[in-house]
Design an enzyme around this catalytic site. Structure first.
Site, mmCIF file in Angstrom:
data_model
loop_
_atom_site.group_PDB
_atom_site.id
_atom_site.type_symbol
_atom_site.label_atom_id
_atom_site.label_comp_id
_atom_site.label_asym_id
_atom_site.label_seq_id
_atom_site.Cartn_x
_atom_site.Cartn_y
_atom_site.Cartn_z
ATOM 1 N N TYR A 38 -32.978 31.094 24.544
ATOM 2 C CA TYR A 38 -31.981 30.014 24.486
ATOM 3 C C TYR A 38 -30.734 30.522 23.748
ATOM 4 O O TYR A 38 -29.611 30.354 24.200
ATOM 5 C CB TYR A 38 -32.575 28.786 23.778
ATOM 6 N N LEU A 85 -35.952 -4.539 9.886
ATOM 7 C CA LEU A 85 -37.252 -5.010 10.365
ATOM 8 C C LEU A 85 -38.014 -5.708 9.256
ATOM 9 O O LEU A 85 -37.958 -5.287 8.102
ATOM 10 C CB LEU A 85 -38.097 -3.813 10.838
ATOM 11 N N GLU A 118 -44.751 2.089 18.515
ATOM 12 C CA GLU A 118 -44.306 3.472 18.252
ATOM 13 C C GLU A 118 -44.308 3.726 16.745
ATOM 14 O O GLU A 118 -44.231 2.779 15.946
ATOM 15 C CB GLU A 118 -42.914 3.735 18.824
ATOM 16 N N LYS A 120 -43.008 4.592 13.028
ATOM 17 C CA LYS A 120 -41.729 4.324 12.360
ATOM 18 C C LYS A 120 -41.327 5.561 11.579
ATOM 19 O O LYS A 120 -41.973 5.929 10.592
ATOM 20 C CB LYS A 120 -41.855 3.122 11.424
ATOM 21 N N LYS A 319 -46.519 -1.151 7.741
ATOM 22 C CA LYS A 319 -46.278 0.011 6.875
ATOM 23 C C LYS A 319 -47.576 0.666 6.393
ATOM 24 O O LYS A 319 -48.568 -0.024 6.147
ATOM 25 C CB LYS A 319 -45.476 -0.425 5.642
ATOM 26 N N CYS A 416 -56.333 38.470 -13.540
ATOM 27 C CA CYS A 416 -56.782 39.859 -13.708
ATOM 28 C C CYS A 416 -56.206 40.509 -14.965
ATOM 29 O O CYS A 416 -56.548 41.649 -15.270
ATOM 30 C CB CYS A 416 -56.435 40.686 -12.469
ATOM 31 N N CYS A 437 -56.200 42.554 -8.175
ATOM 32 C CA CYS A 437 -56.304 41.166 -8.637
ATOM 33 C C CYS A 437 -57.133 40.353 -7.633
ATOM 34 O O CYS A 437 -56.748 40.224 -6.464
ATOM 35 C CB CYS A 437 -54.893 40.578 -8.766
HETATM 36 O O1 I6G Z 1 -35.298 0.549 11.489
HETATM 37 C C1 I6G Z 1 -35.980 0.591 12.615
HETATM 38 C C2 I6G Z 1 -36.853 1.602 12.849
HETATM 39 C C3 I6G Z 1 -37.569 1.672 14.024
HETATM 40 C C4 I6G Z 1 -35.779 -0.411 13.589
HETATM 41 C C5 I6G Z 1 -36.507 -0.345 14.787
HETATM 42 C C6 I6G Z 1 -37.400 0.717 14.992
HETATM 43 O O2 I6G Z 1 -38.040 0.740 16.152
HETATM 44 C C7 I6G Z 1 -38.956 1.763 16.369
HETATM 45 N N1 I6G Z 1 -36.325 -1.298 15.725
HETATM 46 C C8 I6G Z 1 -35.471 -2.270 15.493
HETATM 47 C C9 I6G Z 1 -35.311 -3.312 16.527
HETATM 48 C C10 I6G Z 1 -34.759 -2.352 14.305
HETATM 49 N N2 I6G Z 1 -34.901 -1.409 13.367
HETATM 50 C C11 I6G Z 1 -33.831 -3.434 14.044
#
Ligand code: I6G
Length: 677
Positions: A38, A85, A118, A120, A319, A416, A437
């Protein structure tokens, strides 16, 4: 005319190839070519653009090196607010979230809501604005309504496309996502800072934030930042799909990286399973995450739900438990590593952090101990992220009474008894005992057996420690003479496992030259350097016989690495171990050496001096991409001297030695003839 046309064509081809490889790497996590290839394509493009500056466009992959420094960041008003969130910290809170949604949508208790799930990322939010497919602005979240214009910095992040690929994107498309620093890049950045005696970043998130808010984009360009998209802002066409997950798929089609772990799950019970599965993978992920995010998948339902006090009702972050905790330093001790490095370690009151119990944390070196002023009895914040070694972030009560004296570096190795050396100006202190050592011996053997080295399955750390302590193994060659009786006599080693280990040892004898070189544990010779040495020299004999100058012709090998390699092969006991290993049957297939066809300036030694119209680093990379070695001083071995304005003694020396001296035109000719080669 014909030449300019063919250059324009080649530039187009290179750009589309580079964009394709960038997408394969960042969007699909499926690189097709190695990084060096690349880089070679990129440098070819740089060379062509420097010869034909009229062909440069703002979206060219070469335009990611960073603009000039700014005085400050302008403010940007977000067209649509950037929300935050709500959080859930246990299953009950997650179930409450789902219940509230069903109630608000007037759904029955049995009705199921489909969620997009997904991880965070622990980074910072960014809004990207594309107009007619081109990136025109990058802005931080700020207070949600106004952020900072960080476009110049954003343009240096390779994961973020400068122009969208595919088709069907709306004229205005705002993409929201997280900028983050992968752990490996963070570790390397901090290691460089420690080596230079500079301040380190506390965690990858701070490093990402600091890098994105850097006023000099050229510095940002050097930081290993990455990006995953997770949502949308303003869109000129209104909507690009019917569901959150379909929106993410469209973004991916347009070249924007999204989390490879995103998934649609059928109901809230499946959300809990997803959370558990991601928790288990967390340590192995290449970046820090602090939870998982669930979003109602259907956009129609999201719209019905709306937002309350700056957070959408349709999304929640579940969390993970904290990765930073408080504990006490019981003592500070010194550990000896593979190359003899003596590292101060804080022995801690055991504490549960990030899913495991931690009782030791590295303090890296004496400068770090002094900087953080960590002492026995202190209360400290300890951080553990992923599989990175736990570390002390800071002392909580540095003003307490009757604190003991700060710890000092011992004069002798705690294992040692050999002298400990600490060269002036170096951060690392070393035990001078070498393989005498036992600590160094153990670490060298662990490295030898490790996955990226000889990959001896079943020969783990605990077993190596037993083998060294019982004096069954002193050098890597001894491993291959172990018998079934010796192995099955060890603690927690049944005859079946002993036989499996013998089989694994036999299998590992068929290796490759780069693996073998890496396994030897020569200082500063990592996997990439081992690979370069193998390609440069072809055989182990040739490497062993090479002198300093020849070694330095290898990519990645400068004067320091060359000295380490020479010092290693000069030691009789290292040569004896190598001979014994070969005697025990270790072998590898022949290595294909790099040829002049692939690298037209291979083996050419070039010195650059004086003031040139372009940065020296840029010229250096172009010449290196063609195989040349750039050195700092002129000698009989130098092939060319590139001399700009006010070139002084190096030019005179070249004249004296009759070495060809090239001005800028000569340099362009050399580059051109090599690229056309
Ligand atoms: O701060 C955030 C991290 C990840 C997010 C979020 C997120 O989605 C994976 N999605 C939204 C809709 C918002 N904050 C407002």
């Amino acid at each position: 005319m014909k030449k300019a046309q063919s250059a324009a064509l080649r530039v187009e081809v290179l750009r589309s190839e580079l964009d394709y490889h960038n997408r394969q790497y960042y969007v699909f996590d499926a690189p097709v070519i190695p990084d060096v290839e690349y880089d070679r394509l990129l440098r070819e493009l740089q060379t062509l653009e420097s010869q034909h500056p009229d062909l440069i466009t703002p979206e060219s992959p070469t335009q990611r090196v960073g603009d000039n420094p700014l005085d400050g960041f302008d403010e940007v008003a977000h067209k649509l607010p950037m929300l935050s969130l709500d959080n859930a910290f246990d299953e009950e809170e997650l179930a409450d979230f789902d219940r509230r949604i069903r109630e608000r949508l007037k759904l029955s208790a049995e009705a199921q809501i489909r969620y997009q799930a997904e991880p965070k990322l622990d980074g910072l939010a960014l809004n990207l604005r594309y107009e007619k497919g081109r990136l025109v602005q990058g802005a931080t979240r700020g207070d949600g309504t106004r952020g900072e214009n960080v476009t110049s910095n954003v343009r240096t992040i390779k994961a973020i496309p400068l122009k969208l690929s595919g088709e069907g994107w709306p004229d205005v498309l705002e993409v929201r996502g997280e900028v983050f620093m992968p752990r490996k890049g963070f570790e390397a950045l901090n290691q460089r800072a420690r080596d230079a005696g500079e301040k380190t970043f506390v965690n990858p998130r701070n490093a990402a934030a600091g890098s994105l808010r850097q006023l000099d984009p050229r510095l940002t360009a050097k930081r290993p930042l990455s990006f995953f998209a997770y949502g949308l802002g303003e869109i000129s066409s209104g909507q690009i799909a019917e569901s959150q997950s379909a929106c993410m798929s469209r973004l991916k089609d347009w070249g924007l990286p999204v989390s490879p772990l995103f998934k649609v799950v059928a109901d809230i019970a499946a959300c809990v399973r997803y959370y558990q599965s991601i928790s288990q993978q967390r340590d192995k992920l290449p970046y820090d995450i602090d939870g998982v995010v669930f979003k109602v998948d259907q956009l129609e339902l999201q719209q019905k739900l709306g937002a309350v006090s700056r957070a959408p009702r349709w999304a929640i972050a579940y969390k993970f438990p904290a990765q930073e905790v408080l504990t006490h330093v019981e003592s500070i001790e010194f550990q000896v590593g593979r190359t003899g490095a003596v590292t101060p370690v804080a022995r801690l009151k055991p504490v549960f952090v990030g899913g495991v119990t931690v009782s030791n944390a590295t303090l890296y070196n004496m400068e770090e101990v002094a900087r953080k002023d960590v002492r026995q009895g202190d209360t400290v914040i300890v951080r553990r992220a992923g599989d990175v070694i736990p570390e002390v972030v800071s002392v909580v009560n540095p003003e307490r009474d009757d604190r003991p004296e700060a710890v000092s570096l011992p004069e002798h190795c705690p294992i040692c008894g050999s002298d400990i050396d600490k060269p002036e100006g170096e951060a690392v202190a070393r035990c001078s005992g070498g393989l005498y050592c036992p600590a160094q011996r153990k670490e060298a053997l662990k490295h030898f057996a490790s996955r990226k080295a000889m990959d001896i399955e079943g020969l783990g750390d605990k077993l190596v420690e037993q083998l060294v302590e019982q004096q069954l193994v002193n050098s890597p060659a001894d491993i291959f003479t172990l018998s079934l009786e010796q192995l099955s006599g060890l603690e927690r080693m049944a005859e079946k496992s002993a036989q499996n280990l013998l089989d694994a040892l036999e299998k590992s004898k068929q290796t490759t030259l780069p693996r073998f070189l890496y396994a030897l544990g020569i200082r500063e010779v990592g996997e990439a350097t081992a690979q370069s040495l193998a390609s440069q020299f072809g055989t182990l004999d040739a490497i062993q016989e090479a002198d300093e100058e020849q070694l330095q012709l290898t990519a990645d090998v400068g004067p320091i690495v060359a000295k380490h390699i020479l010092a290693f092969f000069r030691q009789d006991h290292n040569r004896d171990v190598i001979a014994a290993l070969l005697d025990r049957g270790l072998q590898w297939p022949e290595v294909e050496r790099l040829s002049e066809d692939q690298l037209p300036l291979l083996g050419k030694i070039i010195v650059i001096t004086g003031t040139l119209s372009r940065p020296r680093d840029e010229i250096k990379s172009e010449l290196e991409a063609l195989g040349a070695k750039i050195t700092g001083s002129v000698s009989k071995k130098t092939d060319y001297v590139i001399a700009g304005e006010a070139a002084g003694s190096k030019r005179s020396k070249a004249e004296k030695l009759d070495i060809p001296i090239l001005d800028e035109t000569g340099l362009q000719d050399l580059l051109k003839s090599s690229v056309e080669h």
